[in-house]
Design an enzyme around this catalytic site. Structure first.
Site, PDB file in Angstrom:
ATOM      1  N   HIS A 158       2.969  -1.787  -0.502  1.00 46.76           N
ATOM      2  CA  HIS A 158       2.831  -0.352  -0.290  1.00 46.76           C
ATOM      3  C   HIS A 158       1.848   0.293  -1.271  1.00 46.76           C
ATOM      4  O   HIS A 158       1.469   1.454  -1.111  1.00 46.76           O
ATOM      5  CB  HIS A 158       4.197   0.332  -0.400  1.00 46.76           C
ATOM      6  N   ASP A 192      -0.338   2.242   3.537  1.00 45.96           N
ATOM      7  CA  ASP A 192       0.766   3.161   3.786  1.00 45.96           C
ATOM      8  C   ASP A 192       1.297   2.952   5.205  1.00 45.96           C
ATOM      9  O   ASP A 192       0.807   2.099   5.949  1.00 45.96           O
ATOM     10  CB  ASP A 192       0.345   4.611   3.561  1.00 45.96           C
TER      11      ASP A 192
END
Length: 399
Positions: A375, A379
């Site tokens: 992450h 995204d």
């Protein structure tokens, strides 16, 4: 007899997180020739034979089976006899990192034992090792072929984990070096990258039709057409929509790679997992991908992959569905990659499809596909865009 002592070194560049001495193929006092297989090192990805750098006598074994070998560590020493020592040995004393023994008149002890057991001359066997070197797996395959049987798809396991009975009706199975290395690497991956997973569904109807229409033609050329080949091709299409999925995270930048080098997680039963790499997949046709897959998976199961076969991956596929799993959220196997695709079991399901404005109930071949991302690098929007393009490539496969 006097002579020059030459160090036998662990490769400075190794494929895998840690290397462990697995087995010495020569005994102290035994004469060795240049490139004779000398000692096996095992990482979480590959078992590698380290060759003798020079001719001489194996004088010392400094690292025993089970000991960790750091890059450049001295594994043992060879006493080079005076006549040979007069020749330059600088290059031989420091072999090229990861160098494997070349095919010559020398065969490993395992190959020689197989030759005695099977009555097969290794010189008559096509070698699949580096430089055409004959391996034990090649000898086993030749023996099975001579018997008129197909080679077993299961990997040849030279030794089983040590099992110890434990009071109370259980048993303790000692971890293999590969299992320990995998465990440490997975723990490091989870600690390093914040993992997030998105799950989509893919309809394989178009892929199945195309495969059925073309499977015989591929088979006639000696290349099996597997679903994994389609999956690799669809990954390439998805990378065009989200290049950041083919990247590496740094604290001050994101390095996005031009080549899509896709690692294919290949299970070796209870022995662990290896990840051979299809390089520059963006430049390959479906048939080219299928041919690479056939070569890499066959050598993975025969345990004849080299470190170079598993180096340089930028993205990984975990096709866990082949063993029956419907859904999984794989850990990013090869840090510092930014994403890994999980593909579940392909099975027929009842789905709703609109036909001429009317909802209809149909039976379609479906599979769950998941993309697990770092992450920091990607995204949710990018993750879903990647999966959308991946699924579209499969469902819209041209006939």
């Amino acid at each position: 007899m006097a002579g020059v002592m030459i160090d036998v070194l662990a490769p400075v560049e190794q494929e895998g997180t840690k290397a462990v001495v697995r087995n010495w193929l020569k005994a102290v006092g035994e004469r060795v020739a240049p490139d004779d297989p000398l000692v096996e090192l095992e990482t979480d990805k590959v078992t590698q034979e380290i060759p003798a750098p020079v001719a001489g006598i194996l004088s010392e074994i400094l690292m025993q089976g089970g000991e960790k070998a750091e890059p450049g560590a001295v594994l043992g020493r060879i006493r080079q006899e005076e006549a040979a020592a007069s020749e330059p040995v600088v290059a031989a004393a420091r072999p090229e990192p990861g160098r494997m023994p070349a095919a010559a008149d020398h065969y490993s002890p395992a190959v020689r034992r197989a030759a005695e057991e099977y009555g097969i001359d290794p010189a008559t066997v096509d070698g699949s090792g580096k430089g055409g070197r004959v391996t034990r797996a090649d000898m086993d395959a030749a023996h099975e072929a001579a018997r008129g049987a197909r080679p077993s798809p299961e990997p040849v396991t030279p030794s089983r984990p040590e099992t110890t009975p434990v009071e109370g009706g259980s048993r303790a199975i000692r971890h293999s070096p590969m299992r320990l290395a995998i465990a440490e690497h997975m723990q490091m991956s989870v600690s390093t990258a914040p993992h997030v997973t998105a799950v989509f569904e893919a309809d394989f109807t178009a892929v199945m039709r195309h495969r059925e229409m073309n499977r015989q033609a591929f088979a006639a050329s000696g290349v099996p057409l597997s679903y994994t080949a389609y999956i690799v091709s669809a990954c390439v299409a998805a990378m065009k929509a989200v290049p950041e999925a083919n990247s590496r995270w740094f604290d001050d930048r994101l390095e996005v790679f031009d080549d899509v080098n896709i690692g294919i997680g290949t299970a070796l039963g209870n022995d662990g997992l290896v990840v051979p790499v299809i390089r520059a997949a963006q430049d390959l046709s479906l048939s080219g991908i299928a041919a690479r897959l056939q070569d890499l998976t066959a050598r993975a199961r025969a345990k004849t992959l080299t470190p170079a076969d598993m180096r340089g991956g930028t993205f990984t596929i975990s096709n866990h569905g082949v063993s029956g799993s419907l859904l999984a959220t794989p850990i990013i196997i090869n840090q510092p990659q930014s994403a890994i695709l999980g593909v579940g079991k392909l099975e027929k399901r009842v789905v709703v499809r609109e036909v001429d404005g009317v909802d209809t109930i149909q039976i379609r071949p479906m599979a769950y596909v998941s993309l697990t991302i770092d992450h920091r690098a990607l995204d949710g929007h990018q993750t879903n865009t990647w999966l959308t393009r991946f699924v579209a490539a499969l469902e819209g496969w041209p006939q």
